[in-house]
Design a protein around this motif. Structure first.
Motif, mmCIF file in Angstrom:
data_model
loop_
_atom_site.group_PDB
_atom_site.id
_atom_site.type_symbol
_atom_site.label_atom_id
_atom_site.label_comp_id
_atom_site.label_asym_id
_atom_site.label_seq_id
_atom_site.Cartn_x
_atom_site.Cartn_y
_atom_site.Cartn_z
ATOM 1 N N UNK A 314 38.911 64.808 -21.363
ATOM 2 C CA UNK A 314 39.759 65.411 -20.323
ATOM 3 C C UNK A 314 40.289 64.396 -19.323
ATOM 4 N N UNK A 315 39.667 63.216 -19.265
ATOM 5 C CA UNK A 315 40.198 62.177 -18.373
ATOM 6 C C UNK A 315 41.609 61.841 -18.820
ATOM 7 N N UNK A 316 41.752 61.543 -20.093
ATOM 8 C CA UNK A 316 43.101 61.163 -20.561
ATOM 9 C C UNK A 316 43.997 62.395 -20.724
ATOM 10 N N UNK A 317 43.403 63.540 -21.108
ATOM 11 C CA UNK A 317 44.215 64.765 -21.205
ATOM 12 C C UNK A 317 44.885 65.047 -19.859
ATOM 13 N N UNK A 318 44.077 64.949 -18.795
ATOM 14 C CA UNK A 318 44.563 65.270 -17.456
ATOM 15 C C UNK A 318 45.612 64.262 -16.977
ATOM 16 N N UNK A 319 45.322 62.982 -17.216
ATOM 17 C CA UNK A 319 46.231 61.934 -16.750
ATOM 18 C C UNK A 319 47.585 62.022 -17.476
ATOM 19 N N UNK A 320 47.539 62.399 -18.748
ATOM 20 C CA UNK A 320 48.803 62.527 -19.493
ATOM 21 C C UNK A 320 49.570 63.753 -18.991
ATOM 22 N N UNK A 321 48.832 64.828 -18.717
ATOM 23 C CA UNK A 321 49.476 66.075 -18.294
ATOM 24 C C UNK A 321 50.069 65.957 -16.894
ATOM 25 N N UNK A 322 49.306 65.352 -15.991
ATOM 26 C CA UNK A 322 49.739 65.255 -14.598
ATOM 27 C C UNK A 322 49.464 63.822 -14.157
ATOM 28 N N UNK A 323 50.422 62.930 -14.397
ATOM 29 C CA UNK A 323 50.136 61.513 -14.209
ATOM 30 C C UNK A 323 49.850 61.109 -12.765
ATOM 31 N N UNK A 324 48.693 60.540 -12.597
ATOM 32 C CA UNK A 324 48.266 59.931 -11.323
ATOM 33 C C UNK A 324 47.303 58.826 -11.714
ATOM 34 N N UNK A 325 47.174 57.838 -10.852
ATOM 35 C CA UNK A 325 46.227 56.757 -11.164
ATOM 36 C C UNK A 325 44.792 57.245 -10.948
ATOM 37 N N UNK A 326 43.856 56.563 -11.588
ATOM 38 C CA UNK A 326 42.430 56.868 -11.377
ATOM 39 C C UNK A 326 41.883 55.758 -10.472
ATOM 40 N N UNK A 327 41.192 56.160 -9.403
ATOM 41 C CA UNK A 327 40.657 55.116 -8.524
ATOM 42 C C UNK A 327 39.188 54.832 -8.797
ATOM 43 N N UNK A 328 38.391 55.880 -8.959
ATOM 44 C CA UNK A 328 36.959 55.672 -9.197
ATOM 45 C C UNK A 328 36.451 56.628 -10.268
ATOM 46 N N UNK A 329 35.330 56.270 -10.854
ATOM 47 C CA UNK A 329 34.575 57.230 -11.660
ATOM 48 C C UNK A 329 33.125 57.170 -11.185
ATOM 49 N N UNK A 330 32.461 58.308 -11.187
ATOM 50 C CA UNK A 330 31.056 58.307 -10.770
ATOM 51 C C UNK A 330 30.201 58.879 -11.893
ATOM 52 N N UNK A 331 28.976 58.354 -11.990
ATOM 53 C CA UNK A 331 28.137 58.763 -13.119
ATOM 54 C C UNK A 331 26.674 58.859 -12.718
ATOM 55 N N UNK A 332 26.380 59.700 -11.724
ATOM 56 C CA UNK A 332 24.979 59.886 -11.371
ATOM 57 C C UNK A 332 24.796 60.186 -9.900
ATOM 58 N N UNK A 333 23.568 60.590 -9.564
ATOM 59 C CA UNK A 333 23.301 61.020 -8.190
ATOM 60 C C UNK A 333 22.871 59.879 -7.280
ATOM 61 N N UNK A 335 22.884 56.996 -4.821
ATOM 62 C CA UNK A 335 23.791 56.381 -3.855
ATOM 63 C C UNK A 335 23.182 55.026 -3.503
ATOM 64 N N UNK A 336 23.869 53.916 -3.595
ATOM 65 C CA UNK A 336 25.281 53.833 -3.951
ATOM 66 C C UNK A 336 25.542 53.440 -5.398
ATOM 67 N N UNK A 337 24.520 53.285 -6.234
ATOM 68 C CA UNK A 337 24.736 52.632 -7.533
ATOM 69 C C UNK A 337 25.737 53.309 -8.459
ATOM 70 N N UNK A 338 25.694 54.651 -8.527
ATOM 71 C CA UNK A 338 26.396 55.319 -9.619
ATOM 72 C C UNK A 338 27.886 55.555 -9.376
ATOM 73 N N UNK A 339 28.588 54.491 -9.086
ATOM 74 C CA UNK A 339 30.037 54.608 -8.928
ATOM 75 C C UNK A 339 30.659 53.327 -9.442
ATOM 76 N N UNK A 340 31.874 53.443 -9.897
ATOM 77 C CA UNK A 340 32.564 52.224 -10.315
ATOM 78 C C UNK A 340 34.048 52.388 -10.089
ATOM 79 N N UNK A 341 34.649 51.311 -9.673
ATOM 80 C CA UNK A 341 36.102 51.279 -9.569
ATOM 81 C C UNK A 341 36.632 51.508 -10.974
ATOM 82 N N UNK A 342 37.637 52.376 -11.097
ATOM 83 C CA UNK A 342 38.145 52.662 -12.441
ATOM 84 C C UNK A 342 38.677 51.394 -13.093
#
Ligand SMILES: Nc1nc2c(ncn2[C@@H]2O[C@H](COP(=O)(O)OP(=O)(O)OP(=O)(O)O)[C@@H](O)[C@H]2O)c(=O)[nH]1
Ligand SMILES: [Mg+2]
Length: 364
Positions: A314-333, A335-342
């Motif tokens: 759905x990341x790419x489905x969404x971006x193709x459907x409604x184009x906007x840049x991705x700034x971050x993705x998060x993967x866990x609870x 703080x602060x480790x579970x985040x990454x600049x896209x």
């Protein structure tokens, strides 16, 4: 001597032990007879064969033949994955079976058929893939996906101008946690000065949650109930490099609250808005969320909870459907480790190369 093998013993127990020691624990008895010996004594005559496993035809196969069968099974499994996906157009895949593995992976990630076609087209493998190897097709598709995922750093150095960012999204999507993660990253890795503002005025305790993070990080945190409060708070944080604004979780169907949010942040041109989307949500939910938050003219997507799903198409489905840049993705609870600049290459690897989501940690 061919099986069955014959064993002679005075008792069944003795015979079983004999069979076990010569044919193994999984040997099978096929017949038992009582026979009288020349001296008149009775004994058992037992016929046995080695266990089924010992007779398994697979045992007689060469590693090459086994590898071939395994490869064939994998291809069959991939074909079934692709075929079971409604609407996947098979003709070019049948024409070019080299595309099967990568297409099966895209189907498993939930990438929509129309998006998949776009990816294959961009990768230049829709026609004339016949001369390419599996590896080449894969490399091209991974590259195409990376090119289709625009990324943007909202806090990239751009002079000394202050950056003000508000996060919006549905209830519980991870706004407050993500703000804390971003603040920590900016402070620890980029030596920025950060201030926080909470305009979550609906929930008692909402500000406390943000305030706790602010205290841990040793940064100021203000609360704003009205557009005027917000201006005042922004004024007090004027010297900070970055101001992060936390907002109340909105039901995408609560138009009154969305209007309130728009009145607070939508009219201030210096505030960039970022929309959080839970990557595990269905595409129709995502679209509905985007439709409702679009009056805020959000600038980028932040996809959250990548650790909670195995389907990230759905990341790419969404971006193709409604184009906007991705700034971050998060993967866990955490703080602060579970985040990454896209990062488009990592995201593409996550989608197509079965890269482990735990690879998403700050500082990578
Ligand atoms: N597994 C996982 N949990 C997350 C992630 N981000 C946030 N959470 C959890 O999701 C829950 C809600 O997070 P919050 O940051 O309070 O969400 P919110 O959007 O601020 O919620 P509201 O203010 O109530 O709308 C918390 O338990 C977080 O720890 C993530 O990337 N992965
Ligand atoms: Mg919150």
């Amino acid at each position: 001597m061919k099986p069955p093998y014959k064993y002679f013993a005075a008792t069944i127990e003795e015979a079983t032990a004999l069979i076990r020691s010569s044919l193994g624990a999984d040997a099978m008895i096929v017949s038992t007879n009582r026979v009288q010996g020349k001296d008149g004594r009775l004994f058992f005559e037992i016929s046995a064969v080695p266990g089924t496993q010992a007779d398994d035809p697979v045992d007689h196969m060469s590693p090459d033949a086994l590898g071939e069968i395994k490869g064939e099974l994998v291809r069959l499994q991939q074909m079934m994955t692709v075929m079971s996906s409604p609407g996947v157009s098979l003709p070019h895949m049948v024409k070019h079976p080299v595309m099967m593995p990568v297409c099966a992976r895209m189907v498993r990630q939930g990438i929509e058929n129309a998006v998949m076609e776009k990816i294959l087209e961009k990768a230049g493998v829709l026609d004339g893939a016949a001369h390419l190897s599996f590896r080449e097709v894969n490399t091209r598709v991974v590259r195409a996906v990376a090119q289709m995922l625009p990324v943007e750093d909202p806090f990239a150095a751009g002079g000394n101008q202050q950056k003000i960012a508000a996060v919006v999204g549905t209830t519980g999507v991870g706004k407050t946690t993500t703000i804390a993660k971003i603040a920590a990253t900016l402070i620890m890795q980029h030596q920025k000065s950060v201030g926080l503002i909470s305009i979550d005025t609906y929930r008692i305790g909402a500000r406390e949650q943000l305030k706790n993070y602010a205290d841990i990080l040793g940064i100021p945190c203000f609360q704003a109930f009205t557009p005027r409060d917000l201006l005042l708070a922004l004024g007090r944080l004027k010297s900070r490099d970055v101001v992060l604004i936390d907002t109340a979780g909105q039901s995408q169907y609560d138009m009154t609250r969305l209007e309130g949010l728009k009145a607070m942040i939508g009219r201030n041109a210096s505030i960039d808005t970022h929309l959080l989307l839970n990557v595990g949500a269905s595409l129709s939910e995502m679209n509905e969320t985007v439709r409702c938050f679009s009056p805020l003219s959000f600038k980028t997507y932040i996809f959250t909870k990548l650790d909670e799903t195995r389907m990230m198409g759905n990341i790419i489905n969404q971006v193709v459907k409604y184009p906007k840049a991705i700034s971050y993705v998060t993967a866990g609870q955490n703080v602060p480790e579970d985040i990454e600049m896209a990062n488009e290459k990592k995201l593409s690897a996550l989608l197509l190369k079965n890269m482990d989501v735990t690879a998403i940690k700050i500082g990578d």
